[in-house]
Design a protein around this motif. Structure first.
Motif, short mmCIF file in Angstrom:
data_model
loop_
_atom_site.label_atom_id
_atom_site.label_comp_id
_atom_site.label_asym_id
_atom_site.label_seq_id
_atom_site.Cartn_x
_atom_site.Cartn_y
_atom_site.Cartn_z
N ALA A 5 0.83 -1.21 0.00
CA ALA A 5 0.00 0.00 0.00
C ALA A 5 0.86 1.26 0.00
N ARG A 6 1.97 1.23 0.72
CA ARG A 6 2.89 2.36 0.69
C ARG A 6 3.44 2.59 -0.71
N THR A 7 3.75 1.49 -1.41
CA THR A 7 4.28 1.61 -2.77
C THR A 7 3.23 2.18 -3.71
N GLN A 8 1.97 1.75 -3.55
CA GLN A 8 0.89 2.29 -4.38
C GLN A 8 0.68 3.78 -4.09
N ALA A 9 0.78 4.15 -2.82
CA ALA A 9 0.64 5.57 -2.47
C ALA A 9 1.75 6.39 -3.14
N ALA A 10 2.97 5.86 -3.14
CA ALA A 10 4.09 6.56 -3.79
C ALA A 10 3.83 6.72 -5.29
N GLY A 68 3.91 7.61 -12.77
CA GLY A 68 4.44 7.24 -11.47
C GLY A 68 4.79 5.76 -11.40
N ARG A 69 3.99 4.93 -12.04
CA ARG A 69 4.27 3.49 -12.05
C ARG A 69 5.58 3.22 -12.79
N ALA A 70 5.79 3.89 -13.92
CA ALA A 70 7.04 3.69 -14.67
C ALA A 70 8.24 4.10 -13.84
N ALA A 71 8.10 5.17 -13.07
CA ALA A 71 9.20 5.62 -12.21
C ALA A 71 9.47 4.61 -11.10
N MET A 72 8.40 4.06 -10.51
CA MET A 72 8.58 3.09 -9.44
C MET A 72 9.13 1.77 -9.98
N ILE A 82 11.21 -4.07 -3.38
CA ILE A 82 10.15 -3.22 -3.94
C ILE A 82 9.41 -3.99 -5.03
N ALA A 83 10.12 -4.73 -5.84
CA ALA A 83 9.48 -5.52 -6.90
C ALA A 83 8.45 -6.48 -6.33
N ALA A 84 8.74 -7.07 -5.16
CA ALA A 84 7.84 -8.05 -4.56
C ALA A 84 6.52 -7.42 -4.10
N ARG A 85 6.50 -6.09 -3.96
CA ARG A 85 5.28 -5.41 -3.52
C ARG A 85 4.27 -5.25 -4.64
N PHE A 86 4.69 -5.47 -5.87
CA PHE A 86 3.77 -5.41 -7.01
C PHE A 86 3.06 -6.77 -7.11
N ASP A 87 2.18 -7.02 -6.14
CA ASP A 87 1.58 -8.35 -6.01
C ASP A 87 0.08 -8.38 -6.27
N GLY A 88 -0.49 -7.23 -6.65
CA GLY A 88 -1.92 -7.19 -6.92
C GLY A 88 -2.78 -7.29 -5.67
N PRO A 93 0.01 -2.16 -5.70
CA PRO A 93 0.09 -2.04 -7.16
C PRO A 93 -0.15 -3.38 -7.86
N ALA A 94 -0.68 -3.30 -9.06
CA ALA A 94 -0.92 -4.50 -9.86
C ALA A 94 0.39 -5.19 -10.19
#
Length: 390
Positions: A5-10, A68-72, A82-88, A93-94
């Motif tokens: 959720a923190r990563t999605q907020a960023a 923002g997604r491309a930057a993250m 950080i990559a592991a947080r893109f778990d849907g 993040p998706a």
């Protein structure tokens, strides 16, 4: 908030920051503050973690990223966590899709890179321009620094600055209200170029909220006159309360009408010992604090800024008494805004000459002195002292 959720907020904040940079909107700090003002559930650790993600992504992208997604996603290439947080997951993040856009790593936009190289700053020096800045303060001259900083054991004196101290980034400086001003070491140093002394008449022509005005007034020990001018009513209105808190009674403010500045300054003709011109500029020297500013600057905006700088210098010249000086300052590392502006002024004003300021940091550069994050661990500045004929 979960790490996802923190990563999605960023990502959401980065989207807002990218749009603001393109549309001349609010600064990143302002957007972050607004974002969390409506999300009271986010605790201090959440806010800090999101902020760190946002600025890490901004610093990795020289060119403005597409989203923002491309930057993250650029950060995920260097940090598997950080990559592991893109778990849907809910509020996260998706999952990362093969082939989706990823921002390009870099330090500065290509055109600014060319300007920096032409200004004597090679590519190897650029990472220092966007590194995290320290926290510097200036202790008021009538205050005992040891006493004021007694509860700040990590405070370190800044070499060459009698009242300058460096604190760890993130230090709460609220206890120093009224006895110290947050002010970068470089900003403190260039203020010394004015050689302000008790009894002088000083005009601060682009005072803004008055950070350098207060430094100049403090050096005058409460005697003399300092007139702080600006065309921005909101920024200038913040100066009187700051001056009152610092017990600097010699500060006057004067709001100027854009395009009619000379009329409002007529009574000061030939009266100033020093006219301090902290001119509007690109802010290339302050990217450590505002790294998204690299995405805001365009060749067209730089051209408008240099025209404004030349205009302000022309306004300053008639105010200086014979033998007095203009101290021209920009928080820029680009020669177009620095030494070339000073040289252009000198070529158009026979009898005026440059006198290199003796500062505790920086190095001679063209008609003045340049400070840089690379060599001085300060924000970047150019300062020239231009002396009127007697």
């Amino acid at each position: 908030m979960t790490p996802a959720a923190r990563t999605q907020a960023a990502i959401e904040l980065l989207d807002a920051i990218i749009a603001a940079a393109q549309e001349a909107g609010a600064a990143a700090d302002t957007l972050i503050a607004r974002y969390f003002a409506t999300r009271r559930y986010a605790g201090s650790k959440d806010r800090r973690a999101v902020r760190e993600l946002v600025y890490a992504a901004i610093r990795q992208c020289g060119e403005r990223p597409p989203s923002g997604r491309a930057a993250m996603l650029l950060l995920t290439e260097r940090d598997p966590e950080i990559a592991a947080r893109f778990d849907g997951s809910p509020h996260g993040p998706a999952a990362i899709q093969q082939g989706e856009p990823v921002a390009v790593s870099g330090v500065v936009p290509a055109w600014i890179g060319r300007e920096l190289e032409q200004s004597g700053l090679p590519a190897a020096s650029w990472p220092a321009l966007v590194a995290r800045a320290p926290l510097d303060v200036r202790i008021r001259s009538d205050v005992d620094a040891g006493e004021a900083l007694s509860t700040f054991p990590d405070a370190q004196p800044i070499a060459g600055l009698d009242r300058g101290w460096r604190l760890p980034a993130g230090t709460d400086v609220a206890p120093l209200a009224g006895v110290a001003e947050v002010q970068d070491a470089g900003s403190q140093a260039v203020s010394l170029a004015a050689e302000a002394r008790p009894g002088m008449t000083v005009v601060d022509l682009c005072a803004g909220a008055g950070g350098k005005t207060l430094a100049l007034a403090d050096a005058m020990s409460g005697t003399g006159r300092i007139i702080a001018c600006d065309v921005d009513r909101a920024r200038l209105s913040r100066l009187p309360p700051r001056a009152d808190k610092a017990k600097l009674t010699i500060v006057e403010t004067r709001l100027l009408n854009p395009g009619k500045e000379a009329e409002a300054l007529g009574d000061l003709a030939g009266a100033a010992d020093v006219v301090f011109v902290d001119a509007p500029c690109s802010g290339t020297g302050t990217w450590r604090r505002n790294p998204e500013a690299r995405w805001r600057l365009t060749p067209e905006r730089l051209k408008r800024l240099t025209a404004t700088q030349a205009h302000v210098l022309e306004l300053a010249a008639p105010l200086v008494r014979p033998g007095g000086s203009i101290v021209y300052v920009v928080c820029s590392l680009l020669d177009a805004e620095g030494t070339l502006q000073a040289e252009q002024f000198l070529s158009g004003h026979p009898g005026w000459k440059a006198s290199t300021p003796a500062l505790p940091m920086g190095a001679p550069h063209g008609a003045g002195v340049r400070l840089s994050p690379v060599h001085d661990e300060s924000d970047g500045f150019f300062v020239a002292r231009l002396v009127a004929p007697c």
